[in-house]
Motif scaffolding. Structure first.
Motif, PDB file in Angstrom:
ATOM      1  N   LEU A  44       0.860  -0.800  -0.317  1.00  0.00           N
ATOM      2  CA  LEU A  44      -0.125   0.016   0.480  1.00  0.00           C
ATOM      3  C   LEU A  44       1.049   1.340  -0.125  1.00  0.00           C
ATOM      4  CD1 LEU A  44      -2.486   1.499   0.224  1.00  0.00           C
ATOM      5  CD2 LEU A  44      -2.186   1.232   2.376  1.00  0.00           C
ATOM      6  N   ILE A  45       1.337   2.279  -0.978  1.00  0.00           N
ATOM      7  CA  ILE A  45       1.693   3.271  -1.118  1.00  0.00           C
ATOM      8  C   ILE A  45       0.565   4.459  -0.843  1.00  0.00           C
ATOM      9  CG2 ILE A  45       2.720   4.821  -2.912  1.00  0.00           C
ATOM     10  CD1 ILE A  45       3.368   1.907  -4.234  1.00  0.00           C
ATOM     11  N   LEU A  46       0.695   5.076   0.020  1.00  0.00           N
ATOM     12  CA  LEU A  46      -0.428   6.420   0.561  1.00  0.00           C
ATOM     13  C   LEU A  46       0.348   7.676   0.282  1.00  0.00           C
ATOM     14  CD1 LEU A  46      -1.123   5.113   3.997  1.00  0.00           C
ATOM     15  CD2 LEU A  46      -2.641   5.426   1.905  1.00  0.00           C
ATOM     16  N   GLU A  47       0.323   8.413  -0.866  1.00  0.00           N
ATOM     17  CA  GLU A  47       0.443   9.896  -1.691  1.00  0.00           C
ATOM     18  C   GLU A  47       0.022  10.739  -0.713  1.00  0.00           C
ATOM     19  OE1 GLU A  47       3.071  10.011  -3.704  1.00  0.00           O
ATOM     20  OE2 GLU A  47       2.092   8.504  -4.892  1.00  0.00           O
ATOM     21  N   LEU A  48       1.024  11.049   0.229  1.00  0.00           N
ATOM     22  CA  LEU A  48       0.338  12.220   1.072  1.00  0.00           C
ATOM     23  C   LEU A  48      -0.002  13.822   0.860  1.00  0.00           C
ATOM     24  CD1 LEU A  48       1.365  10.300   4.143  1.00  0.00           C
ATOM     25  CD2 LEU A  48      -1.111  10.735   3.351  1.00  0.00           C
ATOM     26  N   GLU A  49       0.926  14.262  -0.903  1.00  0.00           N
ATOM     27  CA  GLU A  49       1.784  15.027  -0.880  1.00  0.00           C
ATOM     28  C   GLU A  49       0.554  16.965  -0.469  1.00  0.00           C
ATOM     29  OE1 GLU A  49       3.385  17.392  -5.212  1.00  0.00           O
ATOM     30  OE2 GLU A  49       4.125  15.193  -4.098  1.00  0.00           O
ATOM     31  N   LYS A  50      -0.722  16.104  -1.080  1.00  0.00           N
ATOM     32  CA  LYS A  50      -2.407  16.573  -1.404  1.00  0.00           C
ATOM     33  C   LYS A  50      -2.693  17.394   0.013  1.00  0.00           C
ATOM     34  CE  LYS A  50      -2.106  16.232  -6.444  1.00  0.00           C
ATOM     35  NZ  LYS A  50      -3.069  16.268  -7.580  1.00  0.00           N
ATOM     36  N   VAL A  51      -2.513  16.531   1.135  1.00  0.00           N
ATOM     37  CA  VAL A  51      -2.964  16.397   2.813  1.00  0.00           C
ATOM     38  C   VAL A  51      -2.289  17.598   2.997  1.00  0.00           C
ATOM     39  CG1 VAL A  51      -3.360  15.625   4.547  1.00  0.00           C
ATOM     40  CG2 VAL A  51      -3.207  13.961   2.924  1.00  0.00           C
ATOM     41  N   THR A  52      -3.815  18.590   3.544  1.00  0.00           N
ATOM     42  CA  THR A  52      -3.842  20.033   3.336  1.00  0.00           C
ATOM     43  C   THR A  52      -3.618  20.864   4.429  1.00  0.00           C
ATOM     44  OG1 THR A  52      -6.168  20.737   3.968  1.00  0.00           O
ATOM     45  CG2 THR A  52      -4.626  21.149   1.406  1.00  0.00           C
ATOM     46  N   GLY A  53      -3.928  19.629   6.471  1.00  0.00           N
ATOM     47  CA  GLY A  53      -3.816  19.348   7.518  1.00  0.00           C
ATOM     48  C   GLY A  53      -4.228  17.979   7.891  1.00  0.00           C
ATOM     49  N   ILE A  54      -4.463  17.882   9.268  1.00  0.00           N
ATOM     50  CA  ILE A  54      -4.964  16.941  10.185  1.00  0.00           C
ATOM     51  C   ILE A  54      -5.193  17.334  11.098  1.00  0.00           C
ATOM     52  CG2 ILE A  54      -2.917  16.071  10.982  1.00  0.00           C
ATOM     53  CD1 ILE A  54      -4.173  12.995   9.933  1.00  0.00           C
ATOM     54  N   ASN A  55      -6.344  17.507  11.876  1.00  0.00           N
ATOM     55  CA  ASN A  55      -6.325  17.595  13.306  1.00  0.00           C
ATOM     56  C   ASN A  55      -6.459  15.937  14.361  1.00  0.00           C
ATOM     57  OD1 ASN A  55      -8.856  16.791  13.354  1.00  0.00           O
ATOM     58  ND2 ASN A  55     -10.054  18.712  12.854  1.00  0.00           N
ATOM     59  N   SER A  56      -6.623  16.523  15.821  1.00  0.00           N
ATOM     60  CA  SER A  56      -6.730  15.602  16.720  1.00  0.00           C
ATOM     61  C   SER A  56      -7.780  14.778  16.425  1.00  0.00           C
ATOM     62  CB  SER A  56      -7.042  15.975  17.910  1.00  0.00           C
ATOM     63  OG  SER A  56      -8.257  16.234  18.102  1.00  0.00           O
ATOM     64  N   SER A  57      -9.165  14.835  15.609  1.00  0.00           N
ATOM     65  CA  SER A  57      -9.519  13.344  15.348  1.00  0.00           C
ATOM     66  C   SER A  57      -9.630  12.885  14.178  1.00  0.00           C
ATOM     67  CB  SER A  57     -11.171  14.353  15.278  1.00  0.00           C
ATOM     68  OG  SER A  57     -11.457  14.936  16.420  1.00  0.00           O
ATOM     69  N   GLY A  58      -8.564  13.697  13.369  1.00  0.00           N
ATOM     70  CA  GLY A  58      -8.496  12.715  12.261  1.00  0.00           C
ATOM     71  C   GLY A  58      -7.014  12.297  12.844  1.00  0.00           C
ATOM     72  N   ILE A  59      -6.286  12.054  13.286  1.00  0.00           N
ATOM     73  CA  ILE A  59      -5.521  11.335  13.705  1.00  0.00           C
ATOM     74  C   ILE A  59      -5.810  10.059  14.557  1.00  0.00           C
ATOM     75  CG2 ILE A  59      -3.291  10.954  15.504  1.00  0.00           C
ATOM     76  CD1 ILE A  59      -2.735  14.312  14.640  1.00  0.00           C
ATOM     77  N   ARG A  60      -7.024  10.216  15.255  1.00  0.00           N
ATOM     78  CA  ARG A  60      -7.446   9.224  15.502  1.00  0.00           C
ATOM     79  C   ARG A  60      -7.914   8.366  14.588  1.00  0.00           C
ATOM     80  NH1 ARG A  60     -12.427  11.015  18.412  1.00  0.00           N
ATOM     81  NH2 ARG A  60     -13.326  10.875  16.229  1.00  0.00           N
ATOM     82  N   LEU A  61      -8.156   8.777  13.675  1.00  0.00           N
ATOM     83  CA  LEU A  61      -9.019   8.353  12.351  1.00  0.00           C
ATOM     84  C   LEU A  61      -8.334   7.822  11.213  1.00  0.00           C
ATOM     85  CD1 LEU A  61     -11.868  10.624  11.290  1.00  0.00           C
ATOM     86  CD2 LEU A  61     -12.054   8.455  12.656  1.00  0.00           C
ATOM     87  N   TRP A  62      -7.273   8.291  11.358  1.00  0.00           N
ATOM     88  CA  TRP A  62      -5.730   7.730  10.813  1.00  0.00           C
ATOM     89  C   TRP A  62      -5.141   6.151  11.779  1.00  0.00           C
ATOM     90  CZ3 TRP A  62      -3.189   8.518   5.994  1.00  0.00           C
ATOM     91  CH2 TRP A  62      -2.068   8.146   5.730  1.00  0.00           C
ATOM     92  N   LEU A  63      -5.313   6.585  12.863  1.00  0.00           N
ATOM     93  CA  LEU A  63      -4.012   4.990  13.462  1.00  0.00           C
ATOM     94  C   LEU A  63      -5.339   4.013  13.475  1.00  0.00           C
ATOM     95  CD1 LEU A  63      -2.857   6.704  16.611  1.00  0.00           C
ATOM     96  CD2 LEU A  63      -2.046   6.451  14.874  1.00  0.00           C
ATOM     97  N   GLN A  64      -7.359   4.283  13.694  1.00  0.00           N
ATOM     98  CA  GLN A  64      -7.900   3.596  13.167  1.00  0.00           C
ATOM     99  C   GLN A  64      -7.842   3.099  12.072  1.00  0.00           C
ATOM    100  OE1 GLN A  64     -11.398   5.420  14.748  1.00  0.00           O
ATOM    101  NE2 GLN A  64     -11.321   5.337  16.634  1.00  0.00           N
TER     102      GLN A  64
END
Length: 82
Positions: A44-64
């Motif tokens: 799995l290759i995750l291209e993150l170049e166009k991610v514009t930000g992440i908040n604490s709720s986003g971090i939780r969802l990412w880890l899940q």
């Protein structure tokens, strides 16, 4: 910090057993990470170049999401780009 007014999006490309997911926009509590895009992938290759930000709720969802991927495909190799 980031533009959280945009909408989070995921674009999928497949190359054999590889899945390339291009993420764009902000990763917030509204982000939806598609687990079915990963099914059957060995790499799995995750291209993150166009991610514009992440908040604490986003971090939780990412880890899940990362945990769900590893449960679905324990042998998968995950590469982050960008």
């Amino acid at each position: 910090m980031g533009n959280f007014t945009e909408q989070f999006q995921v674009q999928k490309t497949s190359q054999g057993d590889d899945r390339i997911l291009s993420l764009s926009g902000p990763i917030t509590e509204n982000a939806v990470f598609p687990i079915d895009y990963v099914d059957g992938a060995k790499h799995l290759i995750l291209e993150l170049e166009k991610v514009t930000g992440i908040n604490s709720s986003g971090i939780r969802l990412w880890l899940q999401w990362m945990n769900a991927i590893k449960l679905l495909s324990p042998e998968i190799i995950i590469t982050l780009r960008g």
